[in-house]
Design a protein around this motif. Structure first.
Motif, PDB file in Angstrom:
ATOM      1  N   CYS A 302       0.843  -1.213   0.000  1.00 30.46           N
ATOM      2  CA  CYS A 302       0.000   0.000   0.000  1.00 30.46           C
ATOM      3  C   CYS A 302       0.871   1.254   0.000  1.00 30.46           C
ATOM      4  O   CYS A 302       1.975   1.244   0.560  1.00 30.46           O
ATOM      5  N   GLY A 303       0.324   2.316  -0.564  1.00 34.28           N
ATOM      6  CA  GLY A 303       0.936   3.647  -0.470  1.00 34.28           C
ATOM      7  C   GLY A 303       2.363   3.655  -0.993  1.00 34.28           C
ATOM      8  O   GLY A 303       2.670   3.184  -2.100  1.00 34.28           O
ATOM      9  N   THR A 304       3.248   4.180  -0.172  1.00 34.59           N
ATOM     10  CA  THR A 304       4.660   4.278  -0.562  1.00 34.59           C
ATOM     11  C   THR A 304       5.254   2.911  -0.851  1.00 34.59           C
ATOM     12  O   THR A 304       6.046   2.744  -1.792  1.00 34.59           O
ATOM     13  N   SER A 349       5.959  -3.916   3.340  1.00 30.57           N
ATOM     14  CA  SER A 349       5.314  -3.075   4.349  1.00 30.57           C
ATOM     15  C   SER A 349       6.344  -2.611   5.368  1.00 30.57           C
ATOM     16  O   SER A 349       7.093  -3.423   5.904  1.00 30.57           O
ATOM     17  N   GLN A 350       6.368  -1.321   5.616  1.00 26.85           N
ATOM     18  CA  GLN A 350       7.248  -0.791   6.653  1.00 26.85           C
ATOM     19  C   GLN A 350       6.834  -1.356   7.998  1.00 26.85           C
ATOM     20  O   GLN A 350       7.631  -1.951   8.711  1.00 26.85           O
ATOM     21  N   SER A 351       5.559  -1.183   8.328  1.00 31.18           N
ATOM     22  CA  SER A 351       5.078  -1.542   9.672  1.00 31.18           C
ATOM     23  C   SER A 351       4.873  -3.040   9.840  1.00 31.18           C
ATOM     24  O   SER A 351       4.979  -3.571  10.933  1.00 31.18           O
ATOM     25  N   THR A 354      -0.087  -3.433   8.211  1.00 29.63           N
ATOM     26  CA  THR A 354      -1.108  -2.852   7.346  1.00 29.63           C
ATOM     27  C   THR A 354      -2.177  -3.910   7.037  1.00 29.63           C
ATOM     28  O   THR A 354      -1.877  -4.958   6.448  1.00 29.63           O
ATOM     29  N   VAL A 400       5.167  10.234   9.757  1.00 21.05           N
ATOM     30  CA  VAL A 400       4.105   9.480   9.068  1.00 21.05           C
ATOM     31  C   VAL A 400       4.470   9.267   7.597  1.00 21.05           C
ATOM     32  O   VAL A 400       4.240   8.199   7.032  1.00 21.05           O
ATOM     33  N   SER A 402       6.540   8.177   4.755  1.00 23.83           N
ATOM     34  CA  SER A 402       7.615   7.190   4.680  1.00 23.83           C
ATOM     35  C   SER A 402       8.752   7.698   3.793  1.00 23.83           C
ATOM     36  O   SER A 402       8.526   8.176   2.681  1.00 23.83           O
ATOM     37  N   LYS A 487       4.157  12.117  -1.538  1.00 20.49           N
ATOM     38  CA  LYS A 487       4.844  12.808  -0.432  1.00 20.49           C
ATOM     39  C   LYS A 487       4.288  14.221  -0.288  1.00 20.49           C
ATOM     40  O   LYS A 487       3.975  14.658   0.808  1.00 20.49           O
ATOM     41  N   GLU A 490       0.491  14.367   0.927  1.00 17.04           N
ATOM     42  CA  GLU A 490       0.175  13.912   2.287  1.00 17.04           C
ATOM     43  C   GLU A 490       0.670  14.867   3.354  1.00 17.04           C
ATOM     44  O   GLU A 490       0.060  14.964   4.417  1.00 17.04           O
TER      45      GLU A 490
HETATM   46  C1  F6R Z   1       3.143   7.354   2.738  1.00 16.74           C
HETATM   47  C2  F6R Z   1       2.937   6.300   3.704  1.00 16.74           C
HETATM   48  C3  F6R Z   1       1.861   5.319   3.460  1.00 16.74           C
HETATM   49  C4  F6R Z   1       2.387   3.905   3.752  1.00 16.74           C
HETATM   50  C5  F6R Z   1       1.249   2.884   3.620  1.00 16.74           C
HETATM   51  C6  F6R Z   1       1.748   1.468   3.837  1.00 16.74           C
HETATM   52  O1  F6R Z   1       4.216   8.168   3.076  1.00 16.74           O
HETATM   53  O2  F6R Z   1       3.629   6.233   4.678  1.00 16.74           O
HETATM   54  O3  F6R Z   1       1.368   5.417   2.170  1.00 16.74           O
HETATM   55  O4  F6R Z   1       3.416   3.633   2.859  1.00 16.74           O
HETATM   56  O5  F6R Z   1       0.248   3.168   4.552  1.00 16.74           O
HETATM   57  O6  F6R Z   1       2.286   1.311   5.108  1.00 16.74           O
HETATM   58  P1  F6R Z   1       3.214   0.083   5.442  1.00 16.74           P
HETATM   59  O7  F6R Z   1       4.455   0.240   4.644  1.00 16.74           O
HETATM   60  O8  F6R Z   1       3.462   0.179   6.912  1.00 16.74           O
HETATM   61  O9  F6R Z   1       2.459  -1.140   5.053  1.00 16.74           O
END
Ligand code: F6R
Length: 610
Positions: A302-304, A349-351, A354, A400, A402, A487, A490
């Motif tokens: 998702c997203g970034t 996914s960073q976190s 998600t 927030v 990324s 970027k 947001e």
């Molecule tokens: C944009 C941003 C979001 C995350 C997205 C996915 O700067 O931070 O678009 O990239 O919500 O989040 P993760 O990577 O945690 O799954």
């Protein structure tokens, strides 16, 4: 999204809880609250407030609660009901003996609420969470652990819970399904939290609760059971990142700090993963034979992280000739993707929390695919749901928006593509070695780009009055354009669209006039001349051009209002470079407009609901 911190120990609970809540602010929220067990009366008390945590602090100062060393607290990111005081957590039951904080969404809350109302329960908020307090009350027979265990059986959806009860004042109860929750083990004190930064300065000993587990926590002991009632021995992890990693360390914002950490992040990945000319992807848990056998790849994110996946598609197809589809995880499982045991899923996914990405992974697994993940947070739900995991080890990302996680994700995709390329003859060994050699130089090139931040700040200042931005890129920098636009929108709230430059004539060109600014990624590449033609088309319509170009390119100056240069590298690797000026541009526009850079409105760092 919502954040939880709970405490039981010998210190005053309120300062511990407020401190933890502040560390969770980065997750995004719009109201907050604390609930405590009063040490002398054992009664429960709470304070809740809309807006930022300092509003809650002020309320507690004006209207103090009694002495207490047991409590739960919450930052709420509104889903059901407005972000006001009544809907803020914790939520009471009717008897005011039970208080609940909750992250996640209860999907069947309307049915449950109806039934509970029929049984005489009185609701005060519009939230889905309040059904949990009343369900626990409905099942309460003198044992809060049993009541929580029985109550949550009725819930459908995702939840991480913290519960306190006035009849059992020396205990926290915590449970999770789908939303992250950890238990921190201290000395004569214990914690619950939705993630590590909330308690990292208090303990490094962490239990990651698993889905379907419920914990009872006293000062001395943590007992974990499954929802079926079986006691389990939880693994206690020692988390590695240090306290300074979650501080700004002199930077004005976390985002700026994290942008500056990118050389280090990339250098670390290279050091850990490239040994001589050999790529080591420990954690993948796939044999060379298995890797060779994959016929197609889906990237879900998702997203970034989705934009990183798009870069990955270009790189994997170019280097390894394996077809790659990239899906927004939120769409993936609704389109019936064609998957079998020859399909590899790469979840990014960073976190690692998600909800959409986790759901996509589960869907793919049910169809027989192998799952590997590129993830930053160790021990996250995604890491547990994957067959193999490539940790990016970028350190905690607090802003927030990324930034460093994106660079780390792309870097991992380059390494994966290089690994896969060794199984095909799409590129020669010489070309492979050249890419590896060049990749190793990128961290040092970042230093040059970071030096241009003064110039980028000036360009941002001159252009932030434009009400709309276009970001254009071609080929492998088309995803960079999408990411640049994301970027900017947001953190500055300015409408910004990313487009493949060749698509401009098919619609977006209608937007161009003297009131529009267009950020053009025009680095040296086989499509450079085509990009220059696109720039001329914009100039002919009086649009303003901000170009990202390669050092030494004098031609671009003739066509642009502003130029930011990045060092020369292989065309394939340019997304690693152009990301930085785009991040800095968004950052300085946001600062100039006085926006909340690290916690932009309405956004959450980890999107744990679908
Ligand atoms: C944009 C941003 C979001 C995350 C997205 C996915 O700067 O931070 O678009 O990239 O919500 O989040 P993760 O990577 O945690 O799954």
């Amino acid at each position: 999204m919502c954040g939880i911190i709970g405490y039981i120990g010998s210190k005053q609970a309120i300062p511990v809880l407020l401190d933890g809540l502040k560390k969770l602010e980065y997750r995004g929220y719009d109201s907050s609250g604390v609930g405590i067990v009063c040490s002398s009366t054992h009664k429960l008390d709470l304070r809740k407030m809309h807006g930022k945590i300092h509003n809650l602090e002020k309320l507690i100062k004006d209207k103090p609660v009694g002495q207490s060393s047991v409590g739960i607290s919450h930052t709420r990111w509104a889903t059901h009901g407005a972000p006001n005081k009544v809907n803020a957590h914790p939520h009471f039951d009717c008897s005011k003996k039970i208080l609940v904080v909750h992250n996640g969404i209860i999907e069947n809350y309307e049915d449950l609420k109806r039934t509970l109302i029929q049984k005489g329960h009185k609701f005060v908020s519009e939230t889905d969470t309040e059904v949990i307090s009343h369900l626990i009350e409905q099942n309460y027979n003198g044992d809060i652990f049993e009541a929580v265990k029985k109550g949550i059986r009725h819930l459908r959806g995702a939840f991480a819970l913290g519960v306190i009860c006035s009849d059992d004042p020396e205990k926290l109860v915590a449970a999770r399904v789908g939303s992250p929750l950890i238990v921190g083990i201290g000395n004569g004190e214990n914690f619950i939290a939705s993630d590590v930064p909330a308690i990292i300065d208090k303990t490094k000993k962490i239990i990651y609760l698993k889905d379907g587990e419920i914990a009872t926590i006293t000062r001395q002991e943590v007992l974990v059971h499954t929802f079926a009632g079986k006691q389990v021995k939880p693994k206690v992890n020692i988390v590695k990142f240090d306290v300074d990693a979650v501080k700004k360390q002199g930077y004005a914002h976390f985002m700026l700090k994290e942008i500056h950490e990118q050389p280090e992040v990339l250098a670390k990945i290279i050091k850990e993963r490239i040994h001589g000319n050999r790529i080591s992807l420990d954690g993948l848990k796939l044999t060379e034979k298995q890797l060779k056998a994959f016929k197609n790849i889906y990237i879900v994110a998702c997203g970034t992280a989705y934009h990183a996946g798009l870069v990955g598609k270009y790189v994997i197809e170019k280097l390894a000739s394996i077809p790659v589809s990239v899906d927004a995880a939120s769409e993936f499982r609704y389109r019936d993707p064609i998957i079998d045991n020859k399909t590899l899923i790469i979840a990014i996914s960073q976190s690692g929390e998600t909800a959409d990405t986790l759901a996509a992974v589960r869907e793919a697994r049910s169809k027989g695919a192998k799952i590997i993940s590129i993830c930053n947070v160790v021990g996250s739900s995604l890491s547990r749901d994957s067959d193999g995991i490539l940790y990016t080890h970028a350190g905690p990302e607090i802003g927030v928006a990324s930034t460093k996680a994106y660079i780390a994700q792309i870097a991992m995709l380059y390494l994966l593509a290089l690994k896969l390329s060794s199984h095909t003859d799409k590129i020669s060994e010489r070309a492979r070695l050249e890419i590896i050699k060049e990749l190793k130089t990128i961290p040092s090139l970042y230093k040059d780009i970071l030096k241009t931040k003064g110039l980028i700040s000036k360009i941002a200042k001159k252009n932030s009055h434009f009400g709309c931005f276009l970001f254009l890129g071609r080929n492998i920098n088309y995803p960079s354009a999408l990411e640049g636009a994301l970027k900017l929108k947001e953190i500055s709230y300015i409408p910004a669209e990313g487009y493949a430059a060749g698509e401009m004539k098919h619609g977006p060109i209608a937007l161009i006039d003297e009131y529009r600014a267009v950020v053009c990624i025009a680095v040296q590449s086989p499509t450079y001349e085509k990009m220059i033609s696109n720039i001329q088309e914009i100039r002919a319509r009086k649009g303003k051009i901000i170009a990202i170009a390669t050092q030494g390119d004098q031609t671009i100056k003739k066509h642009s209002n502003h130029v930011v240069y990045v060092p020369r590298t292989l065309d394939l690797l340019t997304p690693l470079l152009v990301a930085l000026p785009l991040q800095l541009f968004a950052y300085y526009v946001s600062v100039g407009l006085g926006c909340d850079v690290d916690q932009p409105r309405n956004l959450a760092k980890s999107v744990t609901v679908e």
